[in-house]
Design a protein around this motif. Structure first.
Motif, PDB file in Angstrom:
ATOM      1  N   LEU A 172      38.432  33.417  40.238  1.00 39.60           N
ATOM      2  CA  LEU A 172      37.691  33.783  39.031  1.00 39.60           C
ATOM      3  C   LEU A 172      38.543  33.746  37.761  1.00 39.60           C
ATOM      4  N   ILE A 173      39.851  34.031  37.882  1.00 40.97           N
ATOM      5  CA  ILE A 173      40.662  34.183  36.663  1.00 40.97           C
ATOM      6  C   ILE A 173      40.804  32.901  35.862  1.00 40.97           C
ATOM      7  N   THR A 174      40.591  31.763  36.500  1.00 42.90           N
ATOM      8  CA  THR A 174      40.755  30.513  35.754  1.00 42.90           C
ATOM      9  C   THR A 174      39.452  30.103  35.068  1.00 42.90           C
ATOM     10  N   ASN A 175      38.487  30.987  35.158  1.00 41.47           N
ATOM     11  CA  ASN A 175      37.228  30.795  34.437  1.00 41.47           C
ATOM     12  C   ASN A 175      36.533  29.475  34.761  1.00 41.47           C
ATOM     13  N   PRO A 176      36.278  29.209  36.023  1.00 43.77           N
ATOM     14  CA  PRO A 176      35.662  27.924  36.379  1.00 43.77           C
ATOM     15  C   PRO A 176      34.183  27.889  35.981  1.00 43.77           C
ATOM     16  N   ARG A 177      33.672  26.690  35.806  1.00 41.91           N
ATOM     17  CA  ARG A 177      32.229  26.556  35.556  1.00 41.91           C
ATOM     18  C   ARG A 177      31.495  26.519  36.893  1.00 41.91           C
ATOM     19  N   ILE A 178      32.177  25.999  37.876  1.00 39.35           N
ATOM     20  CA  ILE A 178      31.555  25.941  39.209  1.00 39.35           C
ATOM     21  C   ILE A 178      32.537  26.529  40.223  1.00 39.35           C
ATOM     22  N   ARG A 224      46.827  38.278  32.176  1.00 32.69           N
ATOM     23  CA  ARG A 224      47.265  39.561  32.761  1.00 32.69           C
ATOM     24  C   ARG A 224      46.188  40.630  32.542  1.00 32.69           C
ATOM     25  N   ARG A 225      45.587  40.609  31.353  1.00 33.94           N
ATOM     26  CA  ARG A 225      44.498  41.566  31.072  1.00 33.94           C
ATOM     27  C   ARG A 225      43.331  41.308  32.015  1.00 33.94           C
ATOM     28  N   HIS A 226      43.008  40.044  32.148  1.00 34.33           N
ATOM     29  CA  HIS A 226      41.874  39.656  32.984  1.00 34.33           C
ATOM     30  C   HIS A 226      42.116  40.055  34.451  1.00 34.33           C
ATOM     31  N   ILE A 227      43.353  39.852  34.891  1.00 38.06           N
ATOM     32  CA  ILE A 227      43.697  40.225  36.277  1.00 38.06           C
ATOM     33  C   ILE A 227      43.506  41.728  36.464  1.00 38.06           C
ATOM     34  N   ALA A 228      43.979  42.501  35.496  1.00 36.42           N
ATOM     35  CA  ALA A 228      43.866  43.967  35.606  1.00 36.42           C
ATOM     36  C   ALA A 228      42.392  44.374  35.703  1.00 36.42           C
ATOM     37  N   GLU A 229      41.546  43.747  34.868  1.00 35.40           N
ATOM     38  CA  GLU A 229      40.103  44.059  34.896  1.00 35.40           C
ATOM     39  C   GLU A 229      39.494  43.757  36.261  1.00 35.40           C
ATOM     40  N   LEU A 230      39.820  42.559  36.749  1.00 37.74           N
ATOM     41  CA  LEU A 230      39.223  42.153  38.026  1.00 37.74           C
ATOM     42  C   LEU A 230      39.734  42.993  39.196  1.00 37.74           C
ATOM     43  N   LEU A 231      41.015  43.341  39.148  1.00 38.96           N
ATOM     44  CA  LEU A 231      41.562  44.203  40.205  1.00 38.96           C
ATOM     45  C   LEU A 231      40.836  45.542  40.206  1.00 38.96           C
ATOM     46  N   GLU A 232      40.585  46.046  39.014  1.00 40.52           N
ATOM     47  CA  GLU A 232      39.878  47.323  38.858  1.00 40.52           C
ATOM     48  C   GLU A 232      38.466  47.198  39.448  1.00 40.52           C
ATOM     49  N   ARG A 233      37.799  46.115  39.054  1.00 43.12           N
ATOM     50  CA  ARG A 233      36.417  45.929  39.472  1.00 43.12           C
ATOM     51  C   ARG A 233      36.280  45.797  40.991  1.00 43.12           C
ATOM     52  N   LEU A 234      37.266  45.176  41.609  1.00 46.12           N
ATOM     53  CA  LEU A 234      37.182  44.989  43.056  1.00 46.12           C
ATOM     54  C   LEU A 234      37.919  46.084  43.828  1.00 46.12           C
ATOM     55  N   GLY A 235      38.306  47.126  43.113  1.00 46.01           N
ATOM     56  CA  GLY A 235      38.936  48.273  43.779  1.00 46.01           C
ATOM     57  C   GLY A 235      40.327  47.985  44.314  1.00 46.01           C
ATOM     58  N   LEU A 236      41.034  47.070  43.635  1.00 44.83           N
ATOM     59  CA  LEU A 236      42.373  46.703  44.112  1.00 44.83           C
ATOM     60  C   LEU A 236      43.485  47.190  43.180  1.00 44.83           C
ATOM     61  N   SER A 237      43.134  47.997  42.191  1.00 44.77           N
ATOM     62  CA  SER A 237      44.144  48.397  41.195  1.00 44.77           C
ATOM     63  C   SER A 237      45.373  49.008  41.849  1.00 44.77           C
ATOM     64  N   GLU A 267      51.465  39.351  40.529  1.00 43.26           N
ATOM     65  CA  GLU A 267      52.349  38.203  40.283  1.00 43.26           C
ATOM     66  C   GLU A 267      51.742  36.933  40.875  1.00 43.26           C
ATOM     67  N   GLN A 268      51.215  37.092  42.086  1.00 43.72           N
ATOM     68  CA  GLN A 268      50.625  35.924  42.741  1.00 43.72           C
ATOM     69  C   GLN A 268      49.445  35.384  41.925  1.00 43.72           C
ATOM     70  N   LEU A 269      48.612  36.286  41.425  1.00 51.27           N
ATOM     71  CA  LEU A 269      47.443  35.863  40.649  1.00 51.27           C
ATOM     72  C   LEU A 269      47.890  35.183  39.353  1.00 51.27           C
ATOM     73  N   TRP A 270      48.901  35.780  38.720  1.00 49.94           N
ATOM     74  CA  TRP A 270      49.427  35.169  37.488  1.00 49.94           C
ATOM     75  C   TRP A 270      49.947  33.764  37.772  1.00 49.94           C
ATOM     76  N   MET A 271      50.694  33.641  38.889  1.00 52.89           N
ATOM     77  CA  MET A 271      51.291  32.340  39.208  1.00 52.89           C
ATOM     78  C   MET A 271      50.218  31.249  39.318  1.00 52.89           C
ATOM     79  N   PHE A 272      49.153  31.547  40.058  1.00 50.57           N
ATOM     80  CA  PHE A 272      48.116  30.524  40.221  1.00 50.57           C
ATOM     81  C   PHE A 272      47.433  30.202  38.893  1.00 50.57           C
TER      82      PHE A 272
END
Lengths: 283, 325, 272
Positions: B155-161, B118-131, B101-106
């Motif tokens: 990372l979820i906001t897809n920054p260039r820098i 939400r999909r992206h958050i799930a992927e990243l949580l998985e990748r960082l072992g936080l699922s 929820e916190q990640l979605w909010m930001f």
């Protein structure tokens, strides 16, 4: 270093800390203005409420004095009770120092007494200024030379002991909650209704009136008015002499302190058993 | 050359009634697109001030700064679409929210489509072992998990820098490695992405960064690839000398003929001196000073230079010593 | 570079920032005790003051309606005006300010999340106090009264945004400032007595706070016999003007706040 000196130093440090926390956010003048702004406004609210209804009929001075004295001295309960009980929760949640105080050689009681004394010092400044301003502005029948100071001071001493005792016990109880925001004010709000500060307790319904008669605050308020206004005071207990009211104040204060000690001891044990002294909490 | 971040004569002074602190004192910097760029320096060197200016939270007192070609002073709103910042030891957000929820909010503050995010958050949580922690309240996370969550927020906001301000501070070895691995992976996904990392961990900068700027007292004292910076001390023999505790010895060692620079740190009750010797012959002078001091030698070894050595050579003393100065 | 439109970000931000407030109010129910009991106790205390004075029944109604709107003032002060100050202390403000959203949207989101609590609190005061003391209201003009209530709350939140920018310039004294905006405002807005009792000068000064005129207008509509401060229509016009004026002022002050705070490092300096 003797035990007594160690406790005295702890007490001094706690008083100094409490005073700094409550006052060093600004210049002294602004602090004084801030301290009296709320109680003065509260007094003016009551004055207008009274004037709207009475229309400035004769004898208004005594009733206004009843309201103003209640509000002015209520500062002691506001600061002493809400301020100290909130302070305990704040020391844990915001400043995260309760655990260090608790584990220091200074007795926890002594520390809290020191913190409470600092709150009462703020309250005293507020009460005096509100009383003086309102007396002059509203021409209340309060004369500095006619005040029964021994009665006022002895009654206030007893009542404030009770206030600090209640605040300590209540503050320790609040440690049970993760989020105790606003509970200090809630407690003092309940006391406000049953203290006779702004209306005689006779208007309260039966149960609340009985409860009020068990509180030392209501006898304190009565003695404040009698000591300030003498025979002009509007009395909540016309059948009781000053001595009778004082006796009731003594008895209810002793009972309150005993009860507070029991609650404090129980809450303290619970806090240690459940690890609440250094619990992460919302503040 | 495609420049992602550029500063020109950047200066920032903090003023209060009592004092004036020069945090940045004329920083000239160019970070290329696709680079992992490290800003290395002791606490108080000005690293965080530099980052705060680049992420539009702070105005410089003078000078210019450009992020993705945009002026951070005038075009700050546009800059904000292109950047994200993650700071170490951060305790932000709302404790009662669940991690996802916190990640979605930001992400919503950037206008991201909810379903996609939400999909992206799930992927990243998985990748960082936080699922498994996805539905746990933020207040219940360990500091390592919290920092991983913060990285995902960046990372979820897809920054260039992506700006990382001491991202591994106070993390255990495993969590710090996970954070660094994720940064590498994120960069590898898109070569146009850029990372600017501030750190005072020399190893981290050495391991993670393509180029590094060493900052001290608000100035850049050197910049280049880690190899180039280490090259500056390549001619010196680097000797680590472990001594029992005792009287102050650093100045006496620095005064020895052939000692180009020296620093000291304390570890496990032993003083570890790092000496830059212009020749091996200087070692005998060093030993005479040590014997005169009455300290016991616990170990001596010659080793390859590190970025810390480059810092000591450039600044004249170690990072810890500089922080205390 | 393509990115979501400002308007899309604005509305998404409002929803997202309201979310923790809304969720928090369900996950941590302790607020129910303080948020409903505390104002109820304050209201009841004032009712007993009138009872002791043998005041006509409508005066009890004045107090109850004051208690209803008081909840919104508290929400504006503690959950909106001071919010950037708390957020800075917790480190959230940096992240809000660095995002490509507007600070006004963040504040509106916080207010929206807080309205739920304020409504619960107001309803508790209205229902419990009215039932306990047998206070009746005229329902003939209920809809216009509700309309004025909505307008008043809108104007109040616009004022809250102006105050939020002001609060960011404070350090530890922010808490005391918020505290000082309680009883003095209850007095100036006539929370517990007819606004007319304040007189033209003090009442006029108090009318700068949207609550004053809104409260007087609602009282005129639902409590017949309320001494009129100014004619109802004027009050409605004045509240609408306040919405526009405070709305514009809030935008100007938020922009100024952001620029000045970037200059003075107020977005990044944390205080306790």
């Amino acid at each position: 270093m003797s035990e007594a000196i160690a406790q005295w130093r702890g007490f001094k440090a706690a008083t100094r800390l409490g005073w700094k926390i409550s006052s060093n956010w600004t210049q002294p003048l602004i602090f004084v203005i801030y301290s009296v702004l709320r109680p003065l406004s509260a007094a003016f609210i009551l004055v207008i409420m009274y004037r709207v209804i009475s229309g400035g009929a004769p004898g208004t001075g005594a009733y206004l004095a009843f309201l103003v004295s209640g509000v002015a001295f209520w500062s002691f309960v506001q600061y002493g009770f809400a301020g100290l009980s909130n302070g305990i929760v704040e020391d844990r949640g915001e400043y995260k120092m309760l655990k260090y105080v608790y584990t220091s050689p200074a007795h926890f009681y002594v520390y809290l007494l020191g913190r409470g004394l600092a709150q009462l010092a703020s309250a005293a400044a507020s009460a005096v200024i509100v009383l003086v301003v309102a007396t002059v502005a509203l021409r209340l029948p309060i004369h500095p030379l006619g005040v029964n100071y021994p009665l006022l001071l002895s009654a206030s001493f007893l009542a404030l002991l009770a206030v600090i005792g209640m605040a300590m016990a209540y503050g320790l109880l609040l440690l049970q909650a993760v989020d105790a925001h606003g509970y200090g004010e809630l407690g003092s709000g309940v006391l406000y209704v049953i203290s006779g500060a702004i209306f005689p307790i006779t208007v309260l319904p039966g149960v609340l009136a009985t409860l009020a008669s068990l509180s030392p605050l209501v006898y304190w308020m009565e003695l404040i008015r009698r000591s300030l206004l003498g025979s002009q005071a509007i009395r909540m207990f016309p059948a009781l002499s000053d001595g009778d009211v004082m006796l009731r104040l003594v008895v209810t204060t002793v009972a309150t302190l005993l009860l507070a000690h029991l609650v404090f001891t129980w809450a303290d044990r619970q806090a240690r058993r459940k690890g609440l002294i250094d619990m992460e909490s919302n503040w | 050359m495609d420049i992602a971040v550029e500063t020109k004569a950047l200066r920032r002074v903090y003023r209060s009634r009592r004092q004036e602190v020069v945090a940045l004192d004329g920083i000239d910097l160019q970070v290329r697109r696709g680079e992992r760029f490290g800003v290395l320096g002791p606490n108080g060197a000005g690293k965080t001030t530099l980052i705060k200016i680049l992420v539009t939270l702070l105005l410089p007192s003078s000078g210019e700064a450009f992020v993705d070609g945009l002026d951070v002073i005038r075009q700050f709103r546009e800059v904000r679409h292109r950047i994200a910042m993650v700071s170490g030891g951060e305790n932000v957000g709302f404790g009662m929210l669940k991690v996802r929820e916190q990640l979605w909010m930001f992400s919503q503050f950037y206008g991201m489509p909810s379903a996609q995010v939400r999909r992206h958050i799930a992927e990243l949580l998985e990748r960082l072992g936080l699922s498994e922690a996805a539905d746990r309240r933020v207040s219940a996370l360990s500091s390592g998990m919290r920092q991983k969550m913060n990285l995902i927020r960046g990372l979820i906001t897809n920054p260039r820098i992506l700006f990382l301000d001491e991202p591994t501070v106070a993390l255990d070895v495993g969590a710090a490695r996970d954070v660094r691995d994720e940064v590498r992976r994120w960069m590898a996904e898109d070569p146009s992405r850029t990372v600017i990392l501030t750190t005072h961990y020399m190893m981290e900068a050495d391991e993670l960064c393509d180029r590094v700027a060493i900052v001290n007292r608000g100035r850049i004292v050197a910049q280049g690839t880690p190899a180039e910076l280490k090259q500056q001390v390549q001619q010196d023999a680097i000797v680590d000398l472990q001594l029992s505790p005792g009287n102050r010895l650093l100045d006496a060692l620095r005064a020895v003929d052939g000692v180009a620079a020296a620093s000291v740190s304390e570890q496990d009750g032993i003083d570890r001196f790092s000496l830059h010797l212009s020749s091996d012959a200087a070692l005998s002078g060093v030993m005479r000073v040590v014997e005169g001091s009455g300290r016991q030698i616990r170990g001596v070894q010659k080793r390859e230079p590190t970025l810390e050595d480059a810092f000591v050579k450039l600044v004249g003393r170690g990072m810890a010593e500089e922080e205390q100065a | 570079m393509n990115h979501p439109s400002a308007i899309r970000i604005f509305f998404k931000t409002i929803v997202a920032r309201a979310y923790p407030r809304f969720v928090g109010s369900h996950r941590n129910l302790t607020w129910l005790v303080t948020e409903t009991l505390l104002p109820l106790i304050g209201t009841i205390a004032m009712i007993y003051v009138y009872r002791a004075l043998h005041a006509p029944a409508r005066y009890l109604g004045f107090v109850v309606l004051g208690g209803v709107l008081l909840a919104f003032w508290q929400n504006v002060i503690w959950s909106m005006a001071t919010q950037f100050f708390w957020d800075r202390g917790g480190g959230n403000l940096e992240l809000f300010a660095m995002a490509p959203t507007s600070l006004a949207a963040i504040l509106l989101g916080m207010a929206l999340g807080g309205v739920y609590m304020s409504l619960t609190r107001s309803a508790a005061v209205l229902l419990v106090a009215s039932t306990l003391f047998g206070i009746g209201y005229s329902t003939a003009s209920l809809l216009p009264a509700l309309g004025i209530f909505v307008l008043t709350v809108c104007a109040l939140y616009c004022l809250g945004m102006v105050l939020a920018s002001l609060f960011l310039f404070y350090q530890r004294e922010a808490w005391q400032l918020a505290d000082a905006l309680q009883e003095p405002i209850y007095f100036l807005s006539g929370f517990y007595f007819p606004v007319r009792s304040l007189g033209a000068v003090v009442g006029g000064l108090g009318s700068l706070i949207p609550l004053t005129l809104g409260l007087d207008a609602i009282r005129q509509l639902v409590l017949p016999g309320t001494p009129q401060f100014v004619p109802l229509a004027w009050e409605v016009v004045a509240i609408v003007v306040q919405i526009v004026a405070y709305g514009v002022l809030s935008q100007v002050s938020l922009r100024y706040l952001e620029l000045q705070s970037r200059q003075d490092a107020r977005l990044i300096l944390r205080s306790t």
